[in-house]
Design an enzyme around this catalytic site. Structure first.
Site, PDB file in Angstrom:
ATOM      1  N   SER A 120       0.720  -1.376   0.050  1.00 17.78           N
ATOM      2  CA  SER A 120      -0.253   0.172   0.112  1.00 17.78           C
ATOM      3  C   SER A 120       0.995   1.623  -0.266  1.00 17.78           C
ATOM      4  O   SER A 120       1.770   1.366   0.109  1.00 17.78           O
ATOM      5  CB  SER A 120      -0.920  -0.365   1.341  1.00 17.78           C
ATOM      6  OG  SER A 120      -1.944   0.790   1.082  1.00 17.78           O
ATOM      7  N   CYS A 171       4.787 -14.533 -10.480  1.00 13.83           N
ATOM      8  CA  CYS A 171       3.376 -13.941  -9.901  1.00 13.83           C
ATOM      9  C   CYS A 171       3.306 -12.955  -8.972  1.00 13.83           C
ATOM     10  O   CYS A 171       4.017 -13.780  -7.868  1.00 13.83           O
ATOM     11  CB  CYS A 171       1.790 -14.554 -10.308  1.00 13.83           C
ATOM     12  SG  CYS A 171      -0.367 -13.514  -9.603  1.00 13.83           S
ATOM     13  N   CYS A 219       0.238  -6.453 -17.534  1.00 15.00           N
ATOM     14  CA  CYS A 219       0.328  -7.524 -15.809  1.00 15.00           C
ATOM     15  C   CYS A 219       1.632  -7.196 -15.468  1.00 15.00           C
ATOM     16  O   CYS A 219       2.534  -6.485 -16.007  1.00 15.00           O
ATOM     17  CB  CYS A 219       0.329  -8.746 -16.485  1.00 15.00           C
ATOM     18  SG  CYS A 219       1.572  -9.798 -14.481  1.00 15.00           S
ATOM     19  N   ARG A 245      -0.209  -3.935  -6.916  1.00  8.52           N
ATOM     20  CA  ARG A 245      -1.471  -5.317  -6.287  1.00  8.52           C
ATOM     21  C   ARG A 245      -2.389  -4.075  -6.410  1.00  8.52           C
ATOM     22  O   ARG A 245      -2.936  -2.445  -6.893  1.00  8.52           O
ATOM     23  CB  ARG A 245      -1.614  -5.149  -4.428  1.00  8.52           C
ATOM     24  CG  ARG A 245      -2.879  -4.866  -3.847  1.00  8.52           C
ATOM     25  CD  ARG A 245      -2.567  -6.778  -3.580  1.00  8.52           C
ATOM     26  NE  ARG A 245      -3.827  -7.272  -2.824  1.00  8.52           N
ATOM     27  CZ  ARG A 245      -5.353  -7.518  -3.605  1.00  8.52           C
ATOM     28  NH1 ARG A 245      -5.318  -7.735  -4.981  1.00  8.52           N
ATOM     29  NH2 ARG A 245      -5.540  -8.116  -2.630  1.00  8.52           N
ATOM     30  N   THR A 294      -7.472   1.269   4.571  1.00  8.90           N
ATOM     31  CA  THR A 294      -6.540   0.986   6.229  1.00  8.90           C
ATOM     32  C   THR A 294      -7.989   1.205   7.368  1.00  8.90           C
ATOM     33  O   THR A 294      -8.126   0.742   7.844  1.00  8.90           O
ATOM     34  CB  THR A 294      -4.950   1.131   6.182  1.00  8.90           C
ATOM     35  OG1 THR A 294      -4.436   0.690   5.041  1.00  8.90           O
ATOM     36  CG2 THR A 294      -4.780   0.156   7.669  1.00  8.90           C
ATOM     37  N   CYS A 327      -4.630  -9.330 -13.658  1.00  2.00           N
ATOM     38  CA  CYS A 327      -5.189 -10.086 -14.605  1.00  2.00           C
ATOM     39  C   CYS A 327      -6.769 -10.883 -14.578  1.00  2.00           C
ATOM     40  O   CYS A 327      -7.526 -10.897 -15.808  1.00  2.00           O
ATOM     41  CB  CYS A 327      -4.738 -11.051 -15.185  1.00  2.00           C
ATOM     42  SG  CYS A 327      -4.138 -12.644 -13.231  1.00  2.00           S
ATOM     43  N   CYS A 358      -1.543  -9.560  -7.892  1.00  2.00           N
ATOM     44  CA  CYS A 358      -1.929  -8.152  -7.857  1.00  2.00           C
ATOM     45  C   CYS A 358      -3.537  -8.968  -8.038  1.00  2.00           C
ATOM     46  O   CYS A 358      -4.108  -7.771  -8.087  1.00  2.00           O
ATOM     47  CB  CYS A 358      -0.792  -7.641  -8.708  1.00  2.00           C
ATOM     48  SG  CYS A 358      -1.650  -7.605 -10.586  1.00  2.00           S
TER      49      CYS A 358
END
Length: 556
Positions: free
Chosen positions: A54, A525, A500, A303, A339, A531, A528
């Site tokens: 984040s 990978c 991606c 992410r 958050t 895709c 995140c």
């Protein structure tokens, strides 16, 4: 082989801020009322916080409620915000925009944090209270009672070869049964996706909308370091119809550290757009590059994040379970903060669960408890008021003026009416349906990375620490193997090779020399979920790999 089953009162899937706050609050209530409650929490990362990414600028409101003595407990909030800057970038200059009191972008009283470290600290607090925390266990399937209510979850079998045959190290997954299962998987969780369908939870809300957030950590020249400074920009290198922007935060962690990142709304239309390369290009802007010159990049990750806001919140409860945090999408989009709302949703969920668990006269219609009070209490809380007030800001960016229309809307309606306008704007539809065919769009020429400020994709992915056991069944599955070439490549020029942020998808020529095939480099990978969200054919289905696989972020 039978799966081993464990019984708990409450099982929580996902050790992010929401899941950990829920676990902590349950144990606090149990201690206050001298009750024994077994709380089990499973997390797919090998360590708590290793999959957390984040910005992050943290509003401490929920933390203050959860632990009024958080400072004494050593919570890693080391950098109070001292300076707020906002600007619109053109190709060569920066137009400063004043941040008026009361606007969502005001960060006075907030802290710049490394969210992975904060989550790791929450994990320590949870364990000290008696929560059973299981990192490295990926919840792979939802279990149901015969009456249709949720029974719990099962972790995936491990020690399976790519072809599905068991290895010598094969072990069956573990079943965890509970009276209530709390799903706190974060944005676009793969189990939540199944629950939406089974219980029709999205029947009365708009489709969720998303962004992809890319982030780096740098150590910089001490002379350029301004601990506590928060900077945000919109504009270049994106056009006005592509939602997005940047952040640059100066951390005070004992070394001259900055966190910087770029967010692109996944409702973008041009299939040639590459979010990673937009981020790399942005760093060369004359107002950004000087901060980074002479510095060293030490981490990279990405992410997806929710941008649908109030209009896209699904039904949150169902027999035997409930959704909290970024899983249903409780992020305040113009604030770029989720958050504090995630933590509060977890705390409210636990208060509602606890009152049902200790109610001796409870008459439950299903074996799994249906905790509808959670949703009722969330709607009475400050979380709901906050999300309702900003509900129109993100969809206001869909006018002819694009992002600038959204800024004008915020300045007039939000600043004057504080979200009390009598209308609610709509999103245009799911992100995957927004891509235009390649023939209707202009290819984007991206500059080559210089290896000092901007970098190539594979050297970036190496900094994420991502790793998966190579010989295991693919966790990036295709519903139909022919669609990538026949539709995605033919109509959209293969957008998965661009959207991606980890180089998982690439089209490579067939040996015959005629045509191409899609190669999936699943070991790259970073989890995140882009895709699964943006694939225009909705043919990619992201499922969990073996527990412990994925990125190894350190305080991202």
């Amino acid at each position: 082989m039978e799966r081993f089953a464990e019984e708990a009162d409450v099982v929580i899937v996902g050790a992010g801020p929401a899941g950990l706050s829920a676990a902590i609050r349950l144990k606090q209530l149990a201690a206050e009322h001298s009750k024994e409650i077994r709380v089990c929490l499973v997390e797919k990362a090998s360590q708590i916080g290793a999959h957390t990414l984040s910005g992050a600028c943290l509003e401490p409101r929920s933390l203050q409620e959860l632990f009024p003595d958080w400072k004494e407990r050593g919570a890693p909030l080391n950098t109070p915000v001292t300076e707020d800057k906002f600007g619109i970038l053109t190709k060569k200059s920066r137009i400063p925009v004043p941040i008026l009191p009361g606007l969502p972008m005001v960060n006075h009283g907030n802290y710049i944090v490394r969210l992975g470290h904060f989550v790791s600290w929450l994990g320590e607090q949870a364990e000290a209270l008696g929560v059973e925390v299981y990192p490295g266990y990926a919840a792979a399937e939802v279990l149901f009672h015969e009456d249709g209510s949720v029974k719990g979850i099962a972790t995936n079998d491990v020690g399976i070869q790519k072809d599905g045959a068991p290895k010598a190290t094969f072990e069956r997954g573990l079943e965890l049964h509970a009276k209530v299962t709390v799903f706190a998987e974060g944005c676009h969780g793969h189990l939540a996706k199944q629950l939406y369908k089974k219980y029709n939870l999205r029947e009365k809300c708009q489709p969720q909308s998303y962004g992809i957030g890319l982030k780096e950590l740098w150590t910089i020249d001490e002379k350029k370091w301004k601990p506590g400074r928060v900077e945000h920009t919109v504009g270049w290198p994106l056009d006005r119809h592509t939602y997005g922007g940047s952040f640059l935060y100066h951390l005070n962690e004992g070394e001259p550290l900055v966190a910087l990142g770029f967010v692109v709304g996944l409702d973008y239309q041009n299939p040639y757009l590459n979010p990673f390369r937009e981020f790399q290009r942005w760093k060369h802007h004359p107002s950004i590059q000087p901060t980074l010159e002479g510095g060293t990049r030490i981490a990279y990750g990405a992410r997806a994040l929710n941008e649908g806001g109030f209009q896209s919140i699904p039904k949150l409860t169902f027999p035997g379970g409930l959704l909290i945090g970024c899983s249903p999408g409780l992020m305040n989009v113009p604030k770029i903060k989720g958050t504090h709302t995630a933590m509060k949703s977890g705390m409210l969920a636990s208060e509602a669960i606890f009152s049902q668990l200790i109610n001796e006269n409870l008459q439950s219609k299903t074996i799994g408890l249906d905790v509808q009070e959670y949703e009722e209490n969330l709607k009475k809380s400050w979380v709901w008021k906050e999300l309702y007030a900003v509900r129109n800001i993100r969809p206001s960016c869909h006018s002819i003026l694009g992002v600038y229309g959204g800024m004008i809307y915020t300045g007039i309606f939000y600043w004057l009416l504080r979200g009390m306008e009598p209308w609610t704007l709509k999103h245009p539809g799911p992100d995957f349906a927004q891509l235009k065919p390649a023939k209707d769009c202009t290819p984007i020429e991206y500059p080559k990375p210089d290896g000092k400020i901007s970098f190539d994709l594979l050297s970036s992915v190496a900094l994420s620490g991502t790793n998966h056991e190579h010989d295991q069944p693919a966790h990036l599955t295709l519903k139909d193997d022919s669609i990538p070439v026949s539709r995605n490549l033919a109509v959209f020029d293969g957008p998965e090779q661009r959207f991606c942020p980890a180089g998982v998808y690439e089209y490579i020529p067939l040996e015959t020399g005629e045509g191409s095939r899609l190669q999936i480099n699943a070991q790259n990978c970073v989890h995140c979920k882009t895709c699964d969200i943006k694939d225009p054919s909705q043919n990619i289905n992201w499922v969990v790999p073996e527990g412990g696989g994925g990125p190894a972020y350190n305080g991202m």
